[in-house]
Scaffold this active site. Structure first.
Site, mmCIF file in Angstrom:
data_model
loop_
_atom_site.group_PDB
_atom_site.id
_atom_site.type_symbol
_atom_site.label_atom_id
_atom_site.label_comp_id
_atom_site.label_asym_id
_atom_site.label_seq_id
_atom_site.Cartn_x
_atom_site.Cartn_y
_atom_site.Cartn_z
ATOM 1 N N ARG A 146 10.980 -2.407 11.163
ATOM 2 C CA ARG A 146 9.913 -1.912 12.031
ATOM 3 C C ARG A 146 9.683 -2.869 13.185
ATOM 4 N NH1 ARG A 146 4.849 0.030 8.379
ATOM 5 N NH2 ARG A 146 3.790 -1.206 9.970
ATOM 6 N N ARG A 197 11.316 -6.512 4.944
ATOM 7 C CA ARG A 197 11.084 -5.070 4.752
ATOM 8 C C ARG A 197 12.034 -4.254 5.641
ATOM 9 N NH1 ARG A 197 5.193 -2.410 5.207
ATOM 10 N NH2 ARG A 197 5.255 -3.122 7.363
ATOM 11 N N ARG A 199 -9.607 1.073 8.567
ATOM 12 C CA ARG A 199 -9.224 -0.299 8.909
ATOM 13 C C ARG A 199 -10.309 -1.010 9.706
ATOM 14 N NH1 ARG A 199 -3.241 0.585 8.797
ATOM 15 N NH2 ARG A 199 -2.171 -1.401 9.037
ATOM 16 N N ARG A 236 -0.806 -9.222 13.188
ATOM 17 C CA ARG A 236 -1.374 -8.225 12.254
ATOM 18 C C ARG A 236 -2.221 -8.901 11.191
ATOM 19 N NH1 ARG A 236 3.877 -5.589 10.411
ATOM 20 N NH2 ARG A 236 2.662 -4.158 9.149
ATOM 21 N N LYS A 262 0.827 -1.218 0.000
ATOM 22 C CA LYS A 262 0.000 0.000 0.000
ATOM 23 C C LYS A 262 0.857 1.262 0.000
ATOM 24 C CE LYS A 262 -2.255 -0.991 3.860
ATOM 25 N NZ LYS A 262 -1.681 -2.306 4.221
#
Ligand code: AMP
Length: 214
Positions: free
Chosen positions: A156, A123, A88, A167, A13
């Site tokens: 992160r 990531r 969300r 998540r 996203k």
């Protein structure tokens, strides 16, 4: 253009919204980035949000809605905006309709779960300018250093295996139902998010702004 980029964590996203915002010159409003900025500043909102974020839980709706309401009240959103990571929950989607009278299009990036886990574990992000990298598919030119601003890249706190698992559960249980809300209103367009981000960006630009096709 009032666009929502939707999808599970790791769907791309942020990368795709960032590319569209650079192309169209409308703001990229990413609630995750806004929250991380609040955490860095040590604000009251940041302090209240941090534990939820690190655990991969959603930050309560009232805090998110207050933050988004403020952002949409600022200048620069007149020509439209790209929402990323918001809404969300169903309550957020309904509140957003109340704030702006509805969005125009919701793009859902479809990516299978095993691929999401692979992407998130590799990531790396820039803590300074929020640029996003992927160690296998989109590495920084100098490993560990942001191409854009030279800061040291980090992983992160919520990209750890445990937080990622949580998540994905939170996405399935609390966020995925928002898809039906937009589908019923005829606003949802689903795209294959497993292709490279450049191809996805071209698809979106071609579908929404045909003259913008490169
Ligand atoms: P993101 O960068 O979009 O993956 O968001 C990182 C984290 O910020 C999420 O896992 C949530 O803890 C929190 N967050 C971001 N956006 C929202 C939202 N719209 N509602 C609730 N929590 C959010």
């Amino acid at each position: 253009m009032r666009l929502v980029i939707f999808g599970p964590p790791g769907a791309g996203k942020g990368t795709i919204a960032g590319a569209l915002t650079a192309r169209w010159g409308i703001p990229h409003i990413a609630t995750g980035d806004m929250l991380r900025a609040q955490v860095r500043e040590g604000s009251e909102l940041g302090r209240r949000a941090q534990d939820y974020m690190n655990a991969g839980e959603l930050v309560p709706d009232d805090l998110i809605l207050e933050m988004v309401r403020q952002r949409l009240g600022e200048t620069g959103v007149g020509k439209g905006f790209i929402l990323d990571g918001f809404p969300r929950t169903l309550a957020q989607a309904q509140a957003l309709d109340g704030m702006i009278g509805g969005v125009e299009v919701v793009i859902d990036l479809e990516v299978p779960e095993h691929e999401l886990v692979r992407r998130l574990s590799g990531r790396r992000v820039c803590p300074q300018c929020e640029a996003i990298y992927q160690v296998d598919t989109m590495p920084a030119r100098t490993p560990g250093v942001c191409d854009r601003c030279g800061a040291q890249l980090v992983q992160r706190a919520d990209d750890t295996p445990e937080a990622v698992r949580n998540r994905l559960v939170v996405y399935r249980e609390q966020t995925a139902p928002v898809l039906a809300y937009y589908r019923e209103r005829g606003l949802l367009r689903s795209l294959d998010g497993t292709r490279g981000s450049a191809a996805v960006v071209e698809d979106i630009a071609g579908a929404l702004c045909p003259r913008d096709r490169q």
